[in-house]
Write a protein that holds these residues in place. Structure first.
Motif, PDB file in Angstrom:
ATOM      1  N   THR A 126       3.935  -2.446   0.818  1.00 44.82           N
ATOM      2  CA  THR A 126       2.644  -3.165   0.791  1.00 44.82           C
ATOM      3  C   THR A 126       1.842  -2.949  -0.486  1.00 44.82           C
ATOM      4  OG1 THR A 126       0.940  -1.643   1.677  1.00 44.82           O
ATOM      5  CG2 THR A 126       2.424  -2.686   3.281  1.00 44.82           C
ATOM      6  N   ASP A 127       0.903  -3.874  -0.729  1.00 50.70           N
ATOM      7  CA  ASP A 127       0.000  -3.720  -1.871  1.00 50.70           C
ATOM      8  C   ASP A 127      -1.447  -3.523  -1.375  1.00 50.70           C
ATOM      9  OD1 ASP A 127      -0.473  -6.233  -0.885  1.00 50.70           O
ATOM     10  OD2 ASP A 127      -0.580  -7.199  -2.859  1.00 50.70           O
ATOM     11  N   ARG A 128      -1.565  -2.902  -0.218  1.00 57.12           N
ATOM     12  CA  ARG A 128      -2.899  -2.719   0.372  1.00 57.12           C
ATOM     13  C   ARG A 128      -3.778  -1.836  -0.511  1.00 57.12           C
ATOM     14  NH1 ARG A 128      -2.903  -4.011   6.028  1.00 57.12           N
ATOM     15  NH2 ARG A 128      -4.709  -2.675   6.341  1.00 57.12           N
ATOM     16  N   ASP A 129      -3.188  -0.771  -1.060  1.00 58.35           N
ATOM     17  CA  ASP A 129      -3.981   0.116  -1.913  1.00 58.35           C
ATOM     18  C   ASP A 129      -4.374  -0.592  -3.210  1.00 58.35           C
ATOM     19  OD1 ASP A 129      -3.847   2.047  -0.019  1.00 58.35           O
ATOM     20  OD2 ASP A 129      -2.546   3.416  -1.136  1.00 58.35           O
ATOM     21  N   ALA A 130      -3.438  -1.363  -3.760  1.00 60.27           N
ATOM     22  CA  ALA A 130      -3.747  -2.092  -5.007  1.00 60.27           C
ATOM     23  C   ALA A 130      -4.913  -3.048  -4.786  1.00 60.27           C
ATOM     24  CB  ALA A 130      -2.513  -2.849  -5.490  1.00 60.27           C
ATOM     25  N   LYS A 131      -4.973  -3.655  -3.610  1.00 61.18           N
ATOM     26  CA  LYS A 131      -6.073  -4.578  -3.319  1.00 61.18           C
ATOM     27  C   LYS A 131      -7.410  -3.840  -3.311  1.00 61.18           C
ATOM     28  CE  LYS A 131      -3.500  -8.069  -0.745  1.00 61.18           C
ATOM     29  NZ  LYS A 131      -2.960  -8.419   0.581  1.00 61.18           N
ATOM     30  N   ARG A 132      -7.403  -2.625  -2.756  1.00 60.58           N
ATOM     31  CA  ARG A 132      -8.650  -1.840  -2.739  1.00 60.58           C
ATOM     32  C   ARG A 132      -9.087  -1.496  -4.153  1.00 60.58           C
ATOM     33  NH1 ARG A 132      -7.760   3.150   1.214  1.00 60.58           N
ATOM     34  NH2 ARG A 132      -9.895   3.619   0.573  1.00 60.58           N
ATOM     35  N   ILE A 133      -8.113  -1.158  -5.007  1.00 59.49           N
ATOM     36  CA  ILE A 133      -8.449  -0.832  -6.393  1.00 59.49           C
ATOM     37  C   ILE A 133      -8.910  -2.083  -7.128  1.00 59.49           C
ATOM     38  CG2 ILE A 133      -7.549   0.042  -8.592  1.00 59.49           C
ATOM     39  CD1 ILE A 133      -7.680   2.192  -6.441  1.00 59.49           C
ATOM     40  N   ARG A 134      -8.216  -3.192  -6.919  1.00 62.95           N
ATOM     41  CA  ARG A 134      -8.545  -4.415  -7.640  1.00 62.95           C
ATOM     42  C   ARG A 134      -9.963  -4.863  -7.325  1.00 62.95           C
ATOM     43  NH1 ARG A 134      -4.849  -7.686  -5.702  1.00 62.95           N
ATOM     44  NH2 ARG A 134      -3.201  -6.711  -6.902  1.00 62.95           N
ATOM     45  N   ALA A 135     -10.417  -4.570  -6.119  1.00 65.49           N
ATOM     46  CA  ALA A 135     -11.783  -4.945  -5.726  1.00 65.49           C
ATOM     47  C   ALA A 135     -12.833  -4.243  -6.580  1.00 65.49           C
ATOM     48  CB  ALA A 135     -11.995  -4.614  -4.244  1.00 65.49           C
ATOM     49  N   THR A 136     -12.461  -3.172  -7.243  1.00 61.34           N
ATOM     50  CA  THR A 136     -13.412  -2.480  -8.125  1.00 61.34           C
ATOM     51  C   THR A 136     -13.468  -3.121  -9.501  1.00 61.34           C
ATOM     52  OG1 THR A 136     -11.791  -0.928  -9.067  1.00 61.34           O
ATOM     53  CG2 THR A 136     -12.847  -0.282  -7.001  1.00 61.34           C
ATOM     54  N   GLY A 137     -12.541  -4.046  -9.777  1.00 49.87           N
ATOM     55  CA  GLY A 137     -12.530  -4.718 -11.067  1.00 49.87           C
ATOM     56  C   GLY A 137     -11.644  -4.054 -12.102  1.00 49.87           C
ATOM     57  N   VAL A 138     -10.942  -3.007 -11.701  1.00 44.66           N
ATOM     58  CA  VAL A 138     -10.087  -2.279 -12.641  1.00 44.66           C
ATOM     59  C   VAL A 138      -8.659  -2.810 -12.534  1.00 44.66           C
ATOM     60  CG1 VAL A 138      -8.996  -0.013 -12.977  1.00 44.66           C
ATOM     61  CG2 VAL A 138     -11.469  -0.189 -12.785  1.00 44.66           C
ATOM     62  N   PRO A 139      -7.962  -3.015 -13.687  1.00 44.71           N
ATOM     63  CA  PRO A 139      -6.575  -3.500 -13.608  1.00 44.71           C
ATOM     64  C   PRO A 139      -5.661  -2.522 -12.881  1.00 44.71           C
ATOM     65  CG  PRO A 139      -7.194  -2.994 -15.894  1.00 44.71           C
ATOM     66  CD  PRO A 139      -8.429  -2.848 -15.067  1.00 44.71           C
ATOM     67  N   VAL A 140      -4.785  -3.060 -12.065  1.00 43.56           N
ATOM     68  CA  VAL A 140      -3.921  -2.210 -11.238  1.00 43.56           C
ATOM     69  C   VAL A 140      -2.535  -2.819 -11.135  1.00 43.56           C
ATOM     70  CG1 VAL A 140      -4.806  -3.328  -9.146  1.00 43.56           C
ATOM     71  CG2 VAL A 140      -3.664  -1.112  -8.947  1.00 43.56           C
ATOM     72  N   ILE A 141      -1.527  -1.973 -11.128  1.00 46.32           N
ATOM     73  CA  ILE A 141      -0.138  -2.385 -10.885  1.00 46.32           C
ATOM     74  C   ILE A 141       0.341  -1.648  -9.642  1.00 46.32           C
ATOM     75  CG2 ILE A 141       2.248  -2.142 -11.693  1.00 46.32           C
ATOM     76  CD1 ILE A 141       1.013  -4.197 -13.308  1.00 46.32           C
ATOM     77  N   GLN A 142       0.907  -2.405  -8.722  1.00 44.20           N
ATOM     78  CA  GLN A 142       1.454  -1.782  -7.511  1.00 44.20           C
ATOM     79  C   GLN A 142       2.962  -1.641  -7.650  1.00 44.20           C
ATOM     80  OE1 GLN A 142      -0.189  -1.058  -4.168  1.00 44.20           O
ATOM     81  NE2 GLN A 142       1.717   0.117  -4.079  1.00 44.20           N
ATOM     82  N   ILE A 143       3.458  -0.425  -7.528  1.00 40.78           N
ATOM     83  CA  ILE A 143       4.901  -0.205  -7.466  1.00 40.78           C
ATOM     84  C   ILE A 143       5.260   0.067  -6.014  1.00 40.78           C
ATOM     85  CG2 ILE A 143       6.847   1.232  -8.181  1.00 40.78           C
ATOM     86  CD1 ILE A 143       5.274   2.062 -10.640  1.00 40.78           C
ATOM     87  N   ASN A 144       6.160  -0.729  -5.476  1.00 44.09           N
ATOM     88  CA  ASN A 144       6.716  -0.426  -4.145  1.00 44.09           C
ATOM     89  C   ASN A 144       8.089   0.178  -4.340  1.00 44.09           C
ATOM     90  OD1 ASN A 144       5.139  -3.294  -2.736  1.00 44.09           O
ATOM     91  ND2 ASN A 144       4.631  -1.166  -2.371  1.00 44.09           N
ATOM     92  N   THR A 145       8.241   1.397  -3.885  1.00 44.25           N
ATOM     93  CA  THR A 145       9.492   2.105  -4.131  1.00 44.25           C
ATOM     94  C   THR A 145      10.565   1.764  -3.111  1.00 44.25           C
ATOM     95  OG1 THR A 145       8.669   3.988  -2.868  1.00 44.25           O
ATOM     96  CG2 THR A 145       8.340   4.060  -5.240  1.00 44.25           C
ATOM     97  N   GLY A 146      10.237   0.912  -2.139  1.00 45.05           N
ATOM     98  CA  GLY A 146      11.237   0.586  -1.120  1.00 45.05           C
ATOM     99  C   GLY A 146      11.527   1.812  -0.277  1.00 45.05           C
ATOM    100  N   LYS A 147      12.752   2.282  -0.330  1.00 43.66           N
ATOM    101  CA  LYS A 147      13.101   3.480   0.436  1.00 43.66           C
ATOM    102  C   LYS A 147      12.784   4.757  -0.342  1.00 43.66           C
ATOM    103  CE  LYS A 147      15.049   1.030   3.723  1.00 43.66           C
ATOM    104  NZ  LYS A 147      14.353   0.855   4.999  1.00 43.66           N
ATOM    105  N   GLY A 148      12.411   4.610  -1.596  1.00 40.98           N
ATOM    106  CA  GLY A 148      12.193   5.777  -2.462  1.00 40.98           C
ATOM    107  C   GLY A 148      10.961   6.566  -2.060  1.00 40.98           C
ATOM    108  N   CYS A 149      10.999   7.843  -2.334  1.00 42.52           N
ATOM    109  CA  CYS A 149       9.957   8.731  -1.834  1.00 42.52           C
ATOM    110  C   CYS A 149       9.062   9.276  -2.945  1.00 42.52           C
ATOM    111  CB  CYS A 149      10.609   9.898  -1.100  1.00 42.52           C
ATOM    112  SG  CYS A 149      11.976  10.627  -2.020  1.00 42.52           S
ATOM    113  N   HIS A 150       9.203   8.756  -4.165  1.00 40.91           N
ATOM    114  CA  HIS A 150       8.429   9.275  -5.285  1.00 40.91           C
ATOM    115  C   HIS A 150       8.446   8.249  -6.413  1.00 40.91           C
ATOM    116  CE1 HIS A 150      12.664  10.314  -5.972  1.00 40.91           C
ATOM    117  NE2 HIS A 150      12.390   9.987  -7.222  1.00 40.91           N
ATOM    118  N   LEU A 151       7.508   8.388  -7.345  1.00 44.60           N
ATOM    119  CA  LEU A 151       7.580   7.627  -8.593  1.00 44.60           C
ATOM    120  C   LEU A 151       8.372   8.458  -9.597  1.00 44.60           C
ATOM    121  CD1 LEU A 151       3.902   6.350  -8.982  1.00 44.60           C
ATOM    122  CD2 LEU A 151       5.864   5.132  -8.036  1.00 44.60           C
ATOM    123  N   ASP A 152       9.029   7.774 -10.529  1.00 49.86           N
ATOM    124  CA  ASP A 152       9.675   8.507 -11.623  1.00 49.86           C
ATOM    125  C   ASP A 152       9.189   7.952 -12.957  1.00 49.86           C
ATOM    126  OD1 ASP A 152      11.190   6.280 -12.401  1.00 49.86           O
ATOM    127  OD2 ASP A 152      12.913   6.866 -11.198  1.00 49.86           O
TER     128      ASP A 152
END
Lengths: 290, 113
Positions: A126-152
């Motif tokens: 989901t991009d639910r968190d990105a939507k909350r950030i975008r509402a502040t007017g700050v640029p945001v990129i949402q990474i969905n890791t699928g089954k992954g458990c961390h960013l790299d």
């Protein structure tokens, strides 16, 4: 197949677009003038070999390389870029539900007039968190890791190329909610900031020591709930010190605002550090709420 | 669960080594895994077998070399054995040890042809 980038069956997605698997394809870095990744050839040494005719030529190669060599090389490239452009990068780490996004939203509201900011959001789905950030007017990129458990570091590199990062700015990376796996993966951030909310129990540092070991700052969040939960603040800090002596600690309530000023001051100091003005103060400071 | 990523990284490094060192088959992989490293060896074995199925390391034997944990105690200035990051110094009982060994995860050697 791969949980790092999602190649094969589990696709990582950046804003819903399938990410390029980094294992099989060269990362495209050209437009930010970052040189293509150069990983040292293994220092392979043949220790023994069988040369008898008709026999298999088995040999032993000494490799001696860290398993995370690739990630660490990309993290160094990311860090070099951030450093060159004086961008403060804070990697926010915690278990799910400790208040990372709420903290981010309220931090952005306080700082948006003073600093150019951007956010990389990491979640499995989901991009639910990105939507909350975008509402502040700050640029945001949402990474969905699928089954992954961390960013790299590779995911962050590709995401940062899609963000309008400004020199002297502030980039928040909200990692996947997980107190285990993200601890191992350097993203090239300036600081790792670990959140622990008072509803989680004070023994988290003992249960998940790797995360508290790599932290540069510990935020004890949801302190407004202290009267209602059985959470020993001093004990939590002592447990954290067992793992990481001298770890700076700030207690706050991202929702109600208590302690936020201290957190913002810490960011300000760290920001001055990357701007080359002074070294960030990392002395321990445990701040109790009134 | 990140053991799957680690297994993928191991395979990637094997494939790079295969190109550089001209081998087409891997029989044994020796990994050095510290006691304090954030990795579960059994899980790594499981994922290694899966991710190497269609590769030059198919059916390769995975040998995991344990590396004991060690920390430096600032209080009594002794090196001490530890099995977790929150262990106390064996000598004086102090906490907050500085890890000096046993937190690595490395590919050590390969048996190839």
């Amino acid at each position: 197949m791969c949980t790092t980038c999602g190649c094969s069956t589990h696709k990582a997605r950046i804003f819903g677009v399938s990410d390029t698997p980094h294992h099989r394809a060269q990362t495209r870095l050209h437009y930010r003038s970052i040189p293509p990744q150069t990983v040292q050839e293994p220092q392979a040494v043949t220790l023994s070999a069988t040369h008898a005719p008709g026999m298999n030529a088995k040999r032993i190669l000494r490799i001696e390389r860290d398993i995370l060599t690739q990630n660490d090389a990309q993290a160094r490239q990311n860090r070099d870029y951030f450093s060159k452009h004086h961008i403060l990068v804070l990697n926010l780490l915690s278990s799910p539900g400790s208040g990372k996004t709420t903290l981010l939203v309220n931090t952005i509201r306080k700082l948006r007039e003073r600093l150019p900011m951007a956010v990389i959001e990491g979640d499995q789905q989901t991009d639910r968190d990105a939507k909350r950030i975008r509402a502040t007017g700050v640029p945001v990129i949402q990474i969905n890791t699928g089954k992954g458990c961390h960013l790299d570091a590779h995911m962050v590199n590709r995401a940062m190329q899609q963000l309008p990062l400004q020199d002297g700015g502030l980039l928040f990376i909200e990692n996947v909610g997980n107190l285990v796996c993200p601890a191992s993966f350097d993203l090239g951030e300036t600081h790792k900031v670990v959140l622990l909310s008072v509803t989680e129990g004070e023994d988290k540092p003992l249960k998940y020591p790797d995360m508290f070991h790599v932290a540069h700052l510990l935020l004890l969040n949801k302190c407004d709930l202290l009267p209602y939960v059985d959470f020993d603040m001093d004990q939590a800090v002592q447990y954290a010190y067992r793992i990481h002596p001298g770890l700076p600690v700030i207690s706050l309530s991202a929702t109600l605002g208590e302690g936020m000023a201290t957190w913002l001051d810490w960011i300000e100091t760290a920001h001055q550090g990357v701007a080359g003005k002074q070294v960030p103060d990392t002395s321990p400071a445990v701040l109790q709420l009134d | 669960m990140h053991e799957m990523s680690l297994a993928e990284n191991v395979l990637q490094m094997i494939e790079e080594a295969a190109q550089a060192q001209h081998f087409s088959r891997v029989h044994t992989v020796w990994l050095e895994i510290g006691q304090l490293a954030c990795v579960e060896p059994q899980s790594l074995r499981f994922y290694f077998d899966i991710v190497t199925q269609d590769s030059i390391a198919r059916n390769a034997k995975l040998e995991i070399i344990d590396k004991a944990g060690q920390g430096w105690c600032n209080a009594c200035r002794h090196l001490t054995r530890i099995s977790s990051r929150h262990d106390a110094c064996e000598n004086c009982g102090s906490y907050g040890l500085q890890i000096t060994d046993g937190d690595s995860m490395r590919i050590s050697e390969l048996e190839v042809e």
